[in-house]
Motif scaffolding. Structure first.
Motif, PDB file in Angstrom:
ATOM      1  N   GLN A  97       0.831  -1.203   0.000  1.00  0.00           N
ATOM      2  CA  GLN A  97       0.000   0.000   0.000  1.00  0.00           C
ATOM      3  C   GLN A  97       0.865   1.252   0.000  1.00  0.00           C
ATOM      4  O   GLN A  97       0.559   2.233  -0.685  1.00  0.00           O
ATOM      5  CB  GLN A  97      -0.909  -0.006   1.221  1.00  0.00           C
ATOM      6  N   LEU A 101       0.769   4.008  -2.917  1.00  0.00           N
ATOM      7  CA  LEU A 101       0.476   5.413  -2.630  1.00  0.00           C
ATOM      8  C   LEU A 101       1.534   6.338  -3.224  1.00  0.00           C
ATOM      9  O   LEU A 101       1.218   7.415  -3.728  1.00  0.00           O
ATOM     10  CB  LEU A 101       0.379   5.629  -1.123  1.00  0.00           C
ATOM     11  N   VAL A 163      -7.581   5.164   0.166  1.00  0.00           N
ATOM     12  CA  VAL A 163      -6.962   6.238   0.947  1.00  0.00           C
ATOM     13  C   VAL A 163      -6.910   7.528   0.129  1.00  0.00           C
ATOM     14  O   VAL A 163      -7.230   8.618   0.627  1.00  0.00           O
ATOM     15  CB  VAL A 163      -5.547   5.836   1.399  1.00  0.00           C
ATOM     16  N   GLN A 166     -10.290   9.000  -0.085  1.00  0.00           N
ATOM     17  CA  GLN A 166     -10.627   9.637   1.191  1.00  0.00           C
ATOM     18  C   GLN A 166     -10.031  11.036   1.278  1.00  0.00           C
ATOM     19  O   GLN A 166     -10.692  11.984   1.711  1.00  0.00           O
ATOM     20  CB  GLN A 166     -10.113   8.799   2.356  1.00  0.00           C
ATOM     21  N   LYS A 167      -8.766  11.149   0.888  1.00  0.00           N
ATOM     22  CA  LYS A 167      -8.078  12.435   0.993  1.00  0.00           C
ATOM     23  C   LYS A 167      -8.738  13.500   0.133  1.00  0.00           C
ATOM     24  O   LYS A 167      -8.747  14.681   0.486  1.00  0.00           O
ATOM     25  CB  LYS A 167      -6.614  12.268   0.581  1.00  0.00           C
ATOM     26  N   PHE A 223     -11.722   3.594  11.161  1.00  0.00           N
ATOM     27  CA  PHE A 223     -11.440   4.719  10.277  1.00  0.00           C
ATOM     28  C   PHE A 223     -11.810   6.046  10.920  1.00  0.00           C
ATOM     29  O   PHE A 223     -11.128   7.060  10.741  1.00  0.00           O
ATOM     30  CB  PHE A 223     -12.193   4.563   8.955  1.00  0.00           C
ATOM     31  N   VAL A 289      -3.522   3.330   5.947  1.00  0.00           N
ATOM     32  CA  VAL A 289      -4.672   2.870   6.717  1.00  0.00           C
ATOM     33  C   VAL A 289      -5.220   1.599   6.086  1.00  0.00           C
ATOM     34  O   VAL A 289      -5.413   1.548   4.887  1.00  0.00           O
ATOM     35  CB  VAL A 289      -5.776   3.966   6.725  1.00  0.00           C
TER      36      VAL A 289
END
Length: 290
Positions: A97, A101, A163, A166-167, A223, A289
């Motif tokens: 991950q 990213l 992730v 989400q950001k 979360f 996460v």
């Protein structure tokens, strides 16, 4: 309280593999995925009821659907691999991950991949290969370990996509509403493969049912705890603490399942944790996460 939130979230994440193994004798992997979404959504709705917050579902946002696709890949692949393999197998999700990213950030946000990130990537990949190899012969590695590792790799790519979504979404959509929307759609999608796996269900087991509920609580609650922690905690510290779930997962595997945590697994874990440390302390910091 920020440290309490992040430690609780880390502890919750570390039990995912164990809970999947407890649930596996009763239901197939697709049902575990459905339960993570369904009970996660139910947990958030109860939270809204307790806090008197009106829940809002957001469906007209492309990033919600990207988040749904990413989370489905994450959960489907992870649960299939955990269902078939060892309870600590998902520890390799963290380094993959992190790598994903880095590349997604470079592709979407034009962030530079400098020498530090290259070293981190090499360490993470090396650690994953050591864990997957685990001292086995080439035929065992290719026939048994490699397919499960590839599933965890796909799971990690999905987690990274979630992730990033989400950001982007957090700027316009509250965390509870965002997760409610993603989890509700994910639960509906998970119903489709579950309908084709009727033979994978067995007699009711209380422990397995509670494990499914627990996975949902982790999905819905952890979360939110991370989001709360990040309000007053740096990404570096939060990322470092969260990486501790890897060591806890190995501990639970040894205590509860008597699974062989070999020297190869420990060595590979140390190597990829070093890679994660390199990424966490770099100027472009990230948090990973589950």
């Amino acid at each position: 309280m920020s440290y309490v939130y992040i430690v609780l979230a880390t502890l919750m994440f570390s039990f995912v593999g164990t809970l999947v193994k407890v649930a596996s004798p009763m239901v197939p992997a697709s049902a575990i995925t459905f339960s993570r979404f369904f009970f996660g959504c139910l947990f958030l709705l109860v939270l809204c009821l307790v806090t008197r917050k009106k829940p809002r579902f957001v469906f007209r946002n492309k990033w919600i659907w990207i988040a749904v696709a990413a989370k489905c890949v994450n959960y489907f692949c992870e649960n299939i691999a955990l269902h078939k393999g060892v309870s600590f197998g998902n520890i390799v999700v963290y380094p993959v991950q992190a790598i994903a990213l880095c590349f997604f950030s470079a592709l979407l946000f034009k962030e530079k991949i400098g020498p530090r990130k290259i070293i981190s990537t090499i360490l993470c990949v090396s650690g994953i290969l050591i864990i997957s190899w685990n001292g086995n012969t080439p035929d065992v590695f290719v026939g048994d370990a490699l397919p499960l590792t590839l599933l965890f790799v796909l799971s990690a790519v999905g987690a990274a996509g979630f992730v990033l979504s989400q950001k982007i979404l957090v700027k316009t959509v509250p965390a509870v509403d965002m997760n409610l929307s993603v989890f509700s759609i994910g639960a509906l999608i998970a119903l489709v493969p579950m309908g084709f796996e009727s033979s994978g269900f067995s007699e009711f087991r209380l422990a397995s049912f509670l494990a499914l509920v627990g996975l949902g609580v982790i999905t819905g609650g952890a979360f939110l705890l991370v989001s709360r922690a990040l309000e007053k905690m740096s990404l570096v510290i939060a990322g470092m603490i969260q990486n501790g779930s890897v060591l806890l997962a190995l501990l639970w595997a040894s205590i509860f399942w008597r699974e062989p945590v070999t020297l190869y697994v420990l060595l590979g874990t140390v190597v990829f944790l070093l890679g994660l440390v390199f990424i966490n302390v770099s100027p472009q910091k990230g948090i990973f996460v589950n």
